[in-house]
Design a protein around this motif. Structure first.
Motif, PDB file in Angstrom:
ATOM      1  N   THR A  31       0.833  -1.194   0.000  1.00 30.37           N
ATOM      2  CA  THR A  31       0.000   0.000   0.000  1.00 30.37           C
ATOM      3  C   THR A  31       0.871   1.248   0.000  1.00 30.37           C
ATOM      4  O   THR A  31       1.850   1.323   0.747  1.00 30.37           O
ATOM      5  CB  THR A  31      -0.924   0.024   1.233  1.00 30.37           C
ATOM      6  OG1 THR A  31      -1.658  -1.205   1.283  1.00 30.37           O
ATOM      7  CG2 THR A  31      -1.909   1.181   1.160  1.00 30.37           C
ATOM      8  N   TYR A  33       0.872   5.768  -0.508  1.00 32.57           N
ATOM      9  CA  TYR A  33       0.051   6.951  -0.248  1.00 32.57           C
ATOM     10  C   TYR A  33       0.745   8.210  -0.775  1.00 32.57           C
ATOM     11  O   TYR A  33       1.965   8.278  -0.841  1.00 32.57           O
ATOM     12  CB  TYR A  33      -0.138   7.156   1.258  1.00 32.57           C
ATOM     13  CG  TYR A  33      -0.541   5.934   2.041  1.00 32.57           C
ATOM     14  CD1 TYR A  33       0.409   4.984   2.422  1.00 32.57           C
ATOM     15  CD2 TYR A  33      -1.856   5.732   2.421  1.00 32.57           C
ATOM     16  CE1 TYR A  33       0.049   3.867   3.146  1.00 32.57           C
ATOM     17  CE2 TYR A  33      -2.225   4.621   3.162  1.00 32.57           C
ATOM     18  CZ  TYR A  33      -1.267   3.689   3.517  1.00 32.57           C
ATOM     19  OH  TYR A  33      -1.634   2.583   4.244  1.00 32.57           O
ATOM     20  N   ILE A  45      -3.969  13.470   3.693  1.00 29.87           N
ATOM     21  CA  ILE A  45      -3.850  12.426   2.681  1.00 29.87           C
ATOM     22  C   ILE A  45      -4.558  12.844   1.394  1.00 29.87           C
ATOM     23  O   ILE A  45      -5.581  13.532   1.425  1.00 29.87           O
ATOM     24  CB  ILE A  45      -4.402  11.083   3.186  1.00 29.87           C
ATOM     25  CG1 ILE A  45      -4.035   9.975   2.208  1.00 29.87           C
ATOM     26  CG2 ILE A  45      -5.907  11.160   3.420  1.00 29.87           C
ATOM     27  CD1 ILE A  45      -4.212   8.592   2.761  1.00 29.87           C
ATOM     28  N   SER A  48      -4.432   6.852  -2.004  1.00 29.96           N
ATOM     29  CA  SER A  48      -3.761   5.638  -1.575  1.00 29.96           C
ATOM     30  C   SER A  48      -4.065   4.520  -2.563  1.00 29.96           C
ATOM     31  O   SER A  48      -5.186   4.421  -3.086  1.00 29.96           O
ATOM     32  CB  SER A  48      -4.205   5.218  -0.179  1.00 29.96           C
ATOM     33  OG  SER A  48      -3.560   4.008   0.175  1.00 29.96           O
ATOM     34  N   ILE A  55      -7.616   3.045  -3.566  1.00 31.51           N
ATOM     35  CA  ILE A  55      -8.535   2.752  -2.467  1.00 31.51           C
ATOM     36  C   ILE A  55      -8.876   3.975  -1.644  1.00 31.51           C
ATOM     37  O   ILE A  55      -9.833   3.958  -0.874  1.00 31.51           O
ATOM     38  CB  ILE A  55      -7.956   1.658  -1.544  1.00 31.51           C
ATOM     39  CG1 ILE A  55      -6.555   2.034  -1.051  1.00 31.51           C
ATOM     40  CG2 ILE A  55      -7.953   0.312  -2.237  1.00 31.51           C
ATOM     41  CD1 ILE A  55      -6.001   1.072  -0.011  1.00 31.51           C
ATOM     42  N   ILE A  56      -8.092   5.019  -1.727  1.00 27.75           N
ATOM     43  CA  ILE A  56      -8.419   6.285  -1.072  1.00 27.75           C
ATOM     44  C   ILE A  56      -8.268   7.394  -2.101  1.00 27.75           C
ATOM     45  O   ILE A  56      -7.242   7.496  -2.764  1.00 27.75           O
ATOM     46  CB  ILE A  56      -7.512   6.576   0.134  1.00 27.75           C
ATOM     47  CG1 ILE A  56      -7.749   5.582   1.255  1.00 27.75           C
ATOM     48  CG2 ILE A  56      -7.756   8.001   0.660  1.00 27.75           C
ATOM     49  CD1 ILE A  56      -6.818   5.752   2.445  1.00 27.75           C
TER      50      ILE A  56
ATOM     51  N   ALA B 101      -8.627   0.960   3.681  1.00 26.76           N
ATOM     52  CA  ALA B 101      -7.183   1.129   3.803  1.00 26.76           C
ATOM     53  C   ALA B 101      -6.834   1.899   5.066  1.00 26.76           C
ATOM     54  O   ALA B 101      -7.673   2.469   5.720  1.00 26.76           O
ATOM     55  CB  ALA B 101      -6.652   1.859   2.582  1.00 26.76           C
ATOM     56  N   LYS B 103      -6.261   4.637   6.585  1.00 24.50           N
ATOM     57  CA  LYS B 103      -6.372   6.082   6.449  1.00 24.50           C
ATOM     58  C   LYS B 103      -6.058   6.719   7.787  1.00 24.50           C
ATOM     59  O   LYS B 103      -6.826   6.623   8.742  1.00 24.50           O
ATOM     60  CB  LYS B 103      -7.774   6.476   5.992  1.00 24.50           C
ATOM     61  CG  LYS B 103      -7.965   7.964   5.824  1.00 24.50           C
ATOM     62  CD  LYS B 103      -9.366   8.270   5.333  1.00 24.50           C
ATOM     63  CE  LYS B 103      -9.614   9.764   5.278  1.00 24.50           C
ATOM     64  NZ  LYS B 103     -10.970  10.060   4.786  1.00 24.50           N
ATOM     65  N   LEU B 104      -4.909   7.326   7.835  1.00 20.11           N
ATOM     66  CA  LEU B 104      -4.485   8.018   9.048  1.00 20.11           C
ATOM     67  C   LEU B 104      -4.959   9.465   9.048  1.00 20.11           C
ATOM     68  O   LEU B 104      -4.892  10.125   8.013  1.00 20.11           O
ATOM     69  CB  LEU B 104      -2.967   8.030   9.143  1.00 20.11           C
ATOM     70  CG  LEU B 104      -2.236   6.820   9.713  1.00 20.11           C
ATOM     71  CD1 LEU B 104      -0.750   7.094   9.746  1.00 20.11           C
ATOM     72  CD2 LEU B 104      -2.752   6.471  11.085  1.00 20.11           C
TER      73      LEU B 104
END
Lengths: 114, 116
Positions: A31, A33, A45, A48, A55-56, B101, B103-104
């Motif tokens: 993964t 980012y 963010i 990702s 996915i993000i 995922a 996610k921070l």
């Protein structure tokens, strides 16, 4: 051995140009980012990817387009650069399936749009 | 939505004294909690994390953090500060069992200044 690397480290360009930032990790993570850190050091963010799948996808202008050719690479392309895009962009990676997985960050790319 | 609050923009401490950098969080369910440090012109470095179990977590460079569920806090501590600890510290949270995922969500950062 560099775990997460980014190129270039510095990028100075004119408004309206198109530019790319590249990221590579040799940690075997699945993964990756992209984060943006603004002038006040706030970290947010952007995107990702897990195993090359997006996915993000946070609220980011369409001018920003990530691309992951394989699990070890995640690139960021920015079209029609604007002054507000000036920031430090960080790439990171982690193991997705491991609980409580920490992320490992690259050194950052400082983008300055003139 | 998950969030992190770092109420102090800057913490000043003399070398040799104990230090505390505060962090509170908000998340649905149980949290994963992290501390990262950023030195000037560098990327973030992982310091420590809380997943489950012992509320006192020990990390790199002599740092530790205490998870307090009732106060939703995860303060970073060190018994004896060094000038070289001067940096920007970020607390981050992620909800467990999100099904998505990692996610921070990061706090706004606290600048630690250690002086002689």
């Amino acid at each position: 051995d560099t775990a997460v690397s980014q190129t270039p480290k510095y990028l100075v360009t004119q408004m309206g140009n198109d530019k790319s930032i590249k990221c590579e990790q040799n940690l075997g993570h699945d993964t990756m980012y992209w984060y943006k850190q603004d002038s006040k050091k706030f970290l947010k963010i952007m995107f990702s990817y897990n195993n090359k799948e997006l996915i993000i996808n946070e609220t980011v202008p369409n001018r920003f387009s990530p691309k992951s050719p394989d699990k070890a690479h995640l690139n960021l392309h920015i079209n029609s650069l604007e002054l507000g895009d000036s920031a430090v962009y960080f790439c990171a990676s982690s193991r997705f399936r491991t609980s409580g997985n920490e992320q490992f960050f690259g050194p950052g790319t400082r983008l300055t749009v003139l | 939505a998950q969030s992190v609050a770092q109420p102090e923009d800057q913490v000043n401490v003399a070398e040799g004294n104990p230090l505390t950098v505060k962090c509170t969080y908000s998340v649905s369910g149980n949290p994963y909690l992290f501390w990262y440090v950023q030195y000037p012109n560098r990327g973030l470095q992982f310091l420590l994390k809380y997943i489950t179990g012992d509320n006192l977590v020990k990390g790199s460079y002599g740092f530790e953090a205490e998870f307090n569920k009732s106060q939703t806090s995860f303060h970073l501590k060190k018994p004896s500060a060094l000038v070289s600890d001067s940096a920007l510290y970020f607390c981050a949270v992620r909800a467990q069992n999100t099904g998505t995922a990692s996610k921070l969500t990061f706090g706004t950062g606290t600048r630690l200044q250690v002086t002689l």
